[in-house]
Design a protein around this motif. Sequence first.
Motif, PDB file in Angstrom:
ATOM      1  N   LEU A   1       0.885  -1.319   0.081  1.00  0.00           N
ATOM      2  CA  LEU A   1      -0.031   0.105  -0.032  1.00  0.00           C
ATOM      3  C   LEU A   1       0.878   1.235  -0.054  1.00  0.00           C
ATOM      4  O   LEU A   1       1.921   1.294   0.600  1.00  0.00           O
ATOM      5  N   THR A   2       0.254   2.204  -0.505  1.00  0.00           N
ATOM      6  CA  THR A   2       1.130   3.593  -0.420  1.00  0.00           C
ATOM      7  C   THR A   2       0.025   4.780  -0.325  1.00  0.00           C
ATOM      8  O   THR A   2      -1.192   4.655  -0.455  1.00  0.00           O
ATOM      9  N   THR A   3       0.765   5.947   0.301  1.00  0.00           N
ATOM     10  CA  THR A   3      -0.031   7.033   0.349  1.00  0.00           C
ATOM     11  C   THR A   3      -0.275   7.909  -0.883  1.00  0.00           C
ATOM     12  O   THR A   3      -0.818   8.725  -1.199  1.00  0.00           O
ATOM     13  N   GLY A   4       0.767   7.758  -2.042  1.00  0.00           N
ATOM     14  CA  GLY A   4       1.007   8.374  -3.170  1.00  0.00           C
ATOM     15  C   GLY A   4       1.610   9.758  -2.566  1.00  0.00           C
ATOM     16  O   GLY A   4       2.008   9.779  -1.538  1.00  0.00           O
ATOM     17  N   VAL A   5       1.563  10.482  -3.687  1.00  0.00           N
ATOM     18  CA  VAL A   5       2.264  12.060  -3.241  1.00  0.00           C
ATOM     19  C   VAL A   5       1.296  12.748  -2.099  1.00  0.00           C
ATOM     20  O   VAL A   5       0.233  12.916  -2.046  1.00  0.00           O
ATOM     21  N   VAL A   6       2.184  13.222  -0.966  1.00  0.00           N
ATOM     22  CA  VAL A   6       1.886  14.029   0.192  1.00  0.00           C
ATOM     23  C   VAL A   6       2.424  15.103   0.015  1.00  0.00           C
ATOM     24  O   VAL A   6       3.770  15.226   0.169  1.00  0.00           O
TER      25      VAL A   6
ATOM     26  N   GLY B   1       7.782  20.702  -1.151  1.00  0.00           N
ATOM     27  CA  GLY B   1       7.890  19.697  -1.656  1.00  0.00           C
ATOM     28  C   GLY B   1       6.854  18.726  -1.394  1.00  0.00           C
ATOM     29  O   GLY B   1       5.800  19.124  -1.067  1.00  0.00           O
ATOM     30  N   ALA B   2       7.308  17.267  -1.415  1.00  0.00           N
ATOM     31  CA  ALA B   2       6.228  16.187  -1.286  1.00  0.00           C
ATOM     32  C   ALA B   2       7.048  14.955  -0.720  1.00  0.00           C
ATOM     33  O   ALA B   2       8.206  14.792  -0.902  1.00  0.00           O
ATOM     34  N   PHE B   3       6.227  14.106  -0.128  1.00  0.00           N
ATOM     35  CA  PHE B   3       6.905  13.010   0.230  1.00  0.00           C
ATOM     36  C   PHE B   3       5.880  11.740  -0.140  1.00  0.00           C
ATOM     37  O   PHE B   3       4.676  11.956  -0.165  1.00  0.00           O
ATOM     38  N   ALA B   4       6.186  10.393   0.054  1.00  0.00           N
ATOM     39  CA  ALA B   4       5.218   9.217  -0.026  1.00  0.00           C
ATOM     40  C   ALA B   4       5.805   8.272   1.002  1.00  0.00           C
ATOM     41  O   ALA B   4       7.067   8.056   1.367  1.00  0.00           O
ATOM     42  N   ILE B   5       4.876   7.498   1.503  1.00  0.00           N
ATOM     43  CA  ILE B   5       4.968   6.421   2.261  1.00  0.00           C
ATOM     44  C   ILE B   5       4.593   5.140   1.904  1.00  0.00           C
ATOM     45  O   ILE B   5       3.473   5.011   1.448  1.00  0.00           O
ATOM     46  N   ASP B   6       5.128   4.022   1.844  1.00  0.00           N
ATOM     47  CA  ASP B   6       5.027   2.732   1.204  1.00  0.00           C
ATOM     48  C   ASP B   6       5.127   1.742   2.235  1.00  0.00           C
ATOM     49  O   ASP B   6       6.026   1.735   2.946  1.00  0.00           O
ATOM     50  N   PHE B   7       4.171   0.892   2.155  1.00  0.00           N
ATOM     51  CA  PHE B   7       4.298  -0.430   3.051  1.00  0.00           C
ATOM     52  C   PHE B   7       4.768  -1.453   1.955  1.00  0.00           C
ATOM     53  O   PHE B   7       3.868  -1.700   0.957  1.00  0.00           O
ATOM     54  N   ASP B   8       5.597  -2.225   2.228  1.00  0.00           N
ATOM     55  CA  ASP B   8       6.101  -3.292   1.461  1.00  0.00           C
ATOM     56  C   ASP B   8       5.973  -4.730   2.260  1.00  0.00           C
ATOM     57  O   ASP B   8       6.901  -5.026   3.044  1.00  0.00           O
ATOM     58  N   PHE B   9       4.950  -5.419   1.857  1.00  0.00           N
ATOM     59  CA  PHE B   9       4.601  -6.684   2.561  1.00  0.00           C
ATOM     60  C   PHE B   9       5.242  -7.865   1.950  1.00  0.00           C
ATOM     61  O   PHE B   9       5.121  -8.936   2.337  1.00  0.00           O
TER      62      PHE B   9
ATOM     63  N   THR C   1      11.305  11.269  -0.424  1.00  0.00           N
ATOM     64  CA  THR C   1      11.020  12.727  -0.473  1.00  0.00           C
ATOM     65  C   THR C   1      11.418  13.281  -1.697  1.00  0.00           C
ATOM     66  O   THR C   1      12.146  12.802  -2.483  1.00  0.00           O
ATOM     67  N   SER C   2      10.999  14.379  -2.110  1.00  0.00           N
ATOM     68  CA  SER C   2      10.942  14.997  -3.599  1.00  0.00           C
ATOM     69  C   SER C   2      12.325  15.548  -3.629  1.00  0.00           C
ATOM     70  O   SER C   2      12.973  15.956  -4.781  1.00  0.00           O
ATOM     71  N   ASP C   3      12.855  15.769  -2.164  1.00  0.00           N
ATOM     72  CA  ASP C   3      14.390  16.452  -2.479  1.00  0.00           C
ATOM     73  C   ASP C   3      15.587  15.331  -2.228  1.00  0.00           C
ATOM     74  O   ASP C   3      16.565  15.748  -2.269  1.00  0.00           O
ATOM     75  N   GLY C   4      15.154  14.268  -2.553  1.00  0.00           N
ATOM     76  CA  GLY C   4      16.076  12.910  -2.810  1.00  0.00           C
ATOM     77  C   GLY C   4      16.284  12.163  -1.590  1.00  0.00           C
ATOM     78  O   GLY C   4      17.063  11.320  -1.316  1.00  0.00           O
ATOM     79  N   GLY C   5      15.573  12.722  -0.549  1.00  0.00           N
ATOM     80  CA  GLY C   5      15.723  12.035   0.981  1.00  0.00           C
ATOM     81  C   GLY C   5      14.930  10.551   1.231  1.00  0.00           C
ATOM     82  O   GLY C   5      14.089  10.384   0.197  1.00  0.00           O
TER      83      GLY C   5
ATOM     84  N   GLY D   1      12.980  16.044   7.359  1.00  0.00           N
ATOM     85  CA  GLY D   1      12.735  17.511   7.214  1.00  0.00           C
ATOM     86  C   GLY D   1      11.161  17.437   7.184  1.00  0.00           C
ATOM     87  O   GLY D   1      10.664  18.781   6.989  1.00  0.00           O
ATOM     88  N   VAL D   2      10.523  16.739   7.503  1.00  0.00           N
ATOM     89  CA  VAL D   2       9.098  16.679   7.562  1.00  0.00           C
ATOM     90  C   VAL D   2       8.632  16.941   8.986  1.00  0.00           C
ATOM     91  O   VAL D   2       8.643  16.199   9.815  1.00  0.00           O
ATOM     92  N   PRO D   3       7.509  18.024   9.186  1.00  0.00           N
ATOM     93  CA  PRO D   3       7.405  18.408  10.680  1.00  0.00           C
ATOM     94  C   PRO D   3       6.294  17.671  11.044  1.00  0.00           C
ATOM     95  O   PRO D   3       5.531  16.820  10.415  1.00  0.00           O
ATOM     96  N   ASP D   4       6.054  17.228  12.274  1.00  0.00           N
ATOM     97  CA  ASP D   4       5.231  16.402  13.013  1.00  0.00           C
ATOM     98  C   ASP D   4       3.767  16.783  12.417  1.00  0.00           C
ATOM     99  O   ASP D   4       3.542  18.162  12.496  1.00  0.00           O
ATOM    100  N   PRO D   5       3.096  16.133  11.556  1.00  0.00           N
ATOM    101  CA  PRO D   5       1.606  16.614  11.085  1.00  0.00           C
ATOM    102  C   PRO D   5       0.753  16.791  12.210  1.00  0.00           C
ATOM    103  O   PRO D   5      -0.547  16.947  11.693  1.00  0.00           O
ATOM    104  N   HIS D   6       0.784  16.239  13.380  1.00  0.00           N
ATOM    105  CA  HIS D   6      -0.087  16.370  14.578  1.00  0.00           C
ATOM    106  C   HIS D   6      -1.438  15.739  14.125  1.00  0.00           C
ATOM    107  O   HIS D   6      -2.462  16.491  13.849  1.00  0.00           O
TER     108      HIS D   6
END
Length: 331
Positions: A57-62, A67-75, A84-88, A114-119
């Motif tokens: 599963l993935t978040t897709g672009v957040v 910039g942006a990031f994505a989180i992926d579950f690889d089962f 992240t979009s800056d290469g991280g 570099g992604v702040p706590d989304p709370h």
Amino acid sequence: MSLNELEPWPPLQYEVSKDTLHLVHMWTQIVGKIRLTLTPLVNHWWNSTLMVTPRGLTTGVVPSGGGAFAIDFDFVAHELSIVTSDGGGATLPLRSMSIAQFYREVLDALAGLGVPDPHINLVPNEVAVAVPFPEDVENRPYDGDLARQFAETLLKSHVVFDRFRSGFLGKASPVQFFWGSFDLASARFSGKRAPAYAGGKPPNVDVHVMHEAYSHELIAAGFWPGNADVPRAEFYAYAMPAPDGLAAATIRPEAAEWNAARGEFLLSYDAVRTSADPAATLLDFLQSTYDAAANLGRWDRVLLEEPVKCDCDPIPAGMGRPGRSRLVEAG
């Protein structure tokens, strides 16, 4: 090309998988809430869902800052990756752990990128016992084989749902994973507003969530792995609002049934998995339940399903639409 591919559909028994499924459920809630918090509202909460990938599963672009990031579950590899979009990037192993530990590891990884706590809202949704993520310190088991079976089930179901979606020209949702209810679902819309929602709501969910979800007439179908009250994996289909006579409609296959308490048609996952052609069996369920609800609800099926004629004769190979599969006239 066969939708069954080369391998049989995997077994998925709730009683065997329930501990791993609970842990994965809470993981997806944490990640899904991150996406929900950082993305603009899209009708029916479509911005909050996760999407199926070949491995999970993935978040897709957040979006985040400029910039942006994505989180992926690889089962398959059993890891959570953040890019992240800056290469991280960061990778966390998926393993037996507490939900509190997973929550902290994800937030620490985001902070390191570099992604702040989304709370996010820390209370799980749509579960009877809702322990805030940072307070759920019990170590919980993770079985990689069972998690992979679940991911494979989502993938095979997704492929069939996506094929079914292709025959509809009206407004239709993506095939998407709702982390609150822990199900894969897709919906078709008539184009009309629905009556004001007056039903119930799941635990720990504001009723406005239901108002937004059911603001327009729809026919939906989905898959879920079961829970303590319904300990079996199953496919479901329903209409909102349900037209008169839907409960008495004839649907396929024979193993499908109407559940009056839930107001929806059900087909067990095992009935699909063990059939001679699982993909065809599931498509038959999706098509026949849609036919019944759309006809009884007097949807404009020509407008919603009939491809617009053009002067191309013949239509170039690979560019044709399936169109209406079966139109069952309303009585």
